[in-house]
Enzyme design. Sequence first.
Site, PDB file in Angstrom:
ATOM      1  N   ASP A 157       0.531  -1.215   0.028  1.00  0.00           N
ATOM      2  CA  ASP A 157      -0.067  -0.160  -0.494  1.00  0.00           C
ATOM      3  C   ASP A 157       0.917   0.997   0.281  1.00  0.00           C
ATOM      4  O   ASP A 157       0.089   2.269   0.131  1.00  0.00           O
ATOM      5  CB  ASP A 157      -0.974   0.150   1.278  1.00  0.00           C
ATOM      6  CG  ASP A 157      -1.999  -0.897   1.521  1.00  0.00           C
ATOM      7  OD1 ASP A 157      -2.645  -1.066  -0.002  1.00  0.00           O
ATOM      8  OD2 ASP A 157      -2.369  -1.467   2.178  1.00  0.00           O
ATOM      9  N   ASP A 176      -5.780  -5.108  -5.828  1.00  0.00           N
ATOM     10  CA  ASP A 176      -5.416  -3.955  -5.179  1.00  0.00           C
ATOM     11  C   ASP A 176      -4.548  -2.874  -5.746  1.00  0.00           C
ATOM     12  O   ASP A 176      -4.212  -2.621  -5.812  1.00  0.00           O
ATOM     13  CB  ASP A 176      -5.517  -3.641  -3.753  1.00  0.00           C
ATOM     14  CG  ASP A 176      -6.783  -4.569  -2.831  1.00  0.00           C
ATOM     15  OD1 ASP A 176      -6.899  -5.457  -3.501  1.00  0.00           O
ATOM     16  OD2 ASP A 176      -6.962  -3.825  -2.387  1.00  0.00           O
TER      17      ASP A 176
END
Length: 403
Positions: A116, A176
Site C-alpha cells: 500500500d 489492489d
Amino acid sequence: MTRLSLLLLTIFLMVACASPKKQEPIFSPTKMLDLSVLKTKETLKGLSATDSFLRNIPQDKTHWEFVGVRDWCSGFWPGVLWYAYEYTKDESIKSKAEKFTLPIKTIAYSPARNHDIGFMVYCSYGNGYRLTGNEEYKKVLLAAADTLATLYNPNVGSILSWPIKREEYSHNTIIDNMMNLELLFWASKNGGDKRLYDIAVSHAELTMKNIVRPDNAVYHLGEFNEETGEFIKGHTHQGYADESMWARGQTWGIYGFAIAYRETGNQEFLETSIKLANHFLDRLPEDGIPYWDFDDPKIPNAPKDASAAAIAACGMLELAGLVKDEKLKEKYINAANNFVEKLSSKDYFSGDTNQALLLHSTGHYPKNSEIDVPIIYADYYYMEALTRLKKIEVLNNASLAQK
C-alpha cells in the site's frame, strides 16, 4: 358544472398533461466541486493534529474517525486536500495539504510492511509534486518506490502484497496492487532505477495471466509458490466468495490495467482493462451503483459500495483517454459521468448528514468492518473524478468557443 366549464377544464388538463415537465437541474462538476471544497474546509476547521488521518465515520456519527500514518488509508486525506487546492488555488488549503502530507514521509524510509506504499505516498506526495514541483516531494517519491520494490519476488514475478500473510500463503498478490504500480512507473521516468519499470510490467503481466479470470472478473488474491512461481489458487478476503465479483476489486483492475497500458503501450493491458470495464458495466444494478459484491445472494438487500463507483469513474475516464475508438471513448466518459452524477445525488452525497462527501461505502464485509459508512478513499476518488470531469468540461467549452 356547466358544459362550457367542463370543456374548459378538459382542455386545461389536456394542455397541462401535454406540457413538457420541468427539467431537473443538469449535473455540474463545478457545483459539486464547490460543495465538496466547502465541506472539506469545514472539516479542516476541526482538525488540530496533522499526524492523524481521516478513515471512516461510524453509523449514527457525524465526525471522522482517525488512524495513524501507517494505516493504508493515510494518503487519501492529504490527496483530497490536494485536489481541493488544484480546483481552488486557495493557499490556505495548500498549506494544510502540505502539513498532512509531511508525516507520510516516514513510509518512504521505513521497511515495507505491505504493497500500500503506493496508495499512501503517491496519493499524497504524488499529487503534491504534480501540483507544486517541490523537489523534496520528488525525493520522497523516489525513496518510496525503492521501498515498494523490496517486496518484489523475482521467482514469482510480482510484488508480495501482504507479508503478514506468509504463514497463510506462500506468496500472495492482490488485485489492489495494480494501483500501486503507478508509483514504480513514475519513479522509473523521473530519476529512479529503470528496474522499477521492469518490476511493474512483470507484476501487471502476472496479474493479467492469473488473477484476471476467463469470465472477465478478478480474484481478490492470487496465491503462488514463492520458490517456483507456480500459481496455486485464487482467493478472496473482502469479497463474498473466491469466484464472486467483488465490486471494488474489479475497479482496481479496470483502473490499474489502464494505467499499465498508458505507461507501457502493451495492447494486452488495454484489452484487459476494457474487458473488466465492460463486464462491470454489464452487471450493474438498475440504479447504477454496485452492491459491495455482485454475487451476494442477499441482493437487493445487500449494502452498496459508493467507493467502487467512484473508483470505476476514475478508471473509465483514464480508459476513455487511451482508447482510439470514438464510440468506446464516449461510452466510458458517459459511464463515468453517470457514476459521478448518481454519487452527487441526495442518495449518496452526504450534504449535512456528516463531515464526509459520500455515504454508503463498504470496506470489509466478511469481517463486518466499515459497512454502509463513509470511507475516505471514496471521497478521494470522487474528488479525482470530479476534477477529471471538470477538465473535460473546460476542454469541450473551449472547443465549442473556437467553432
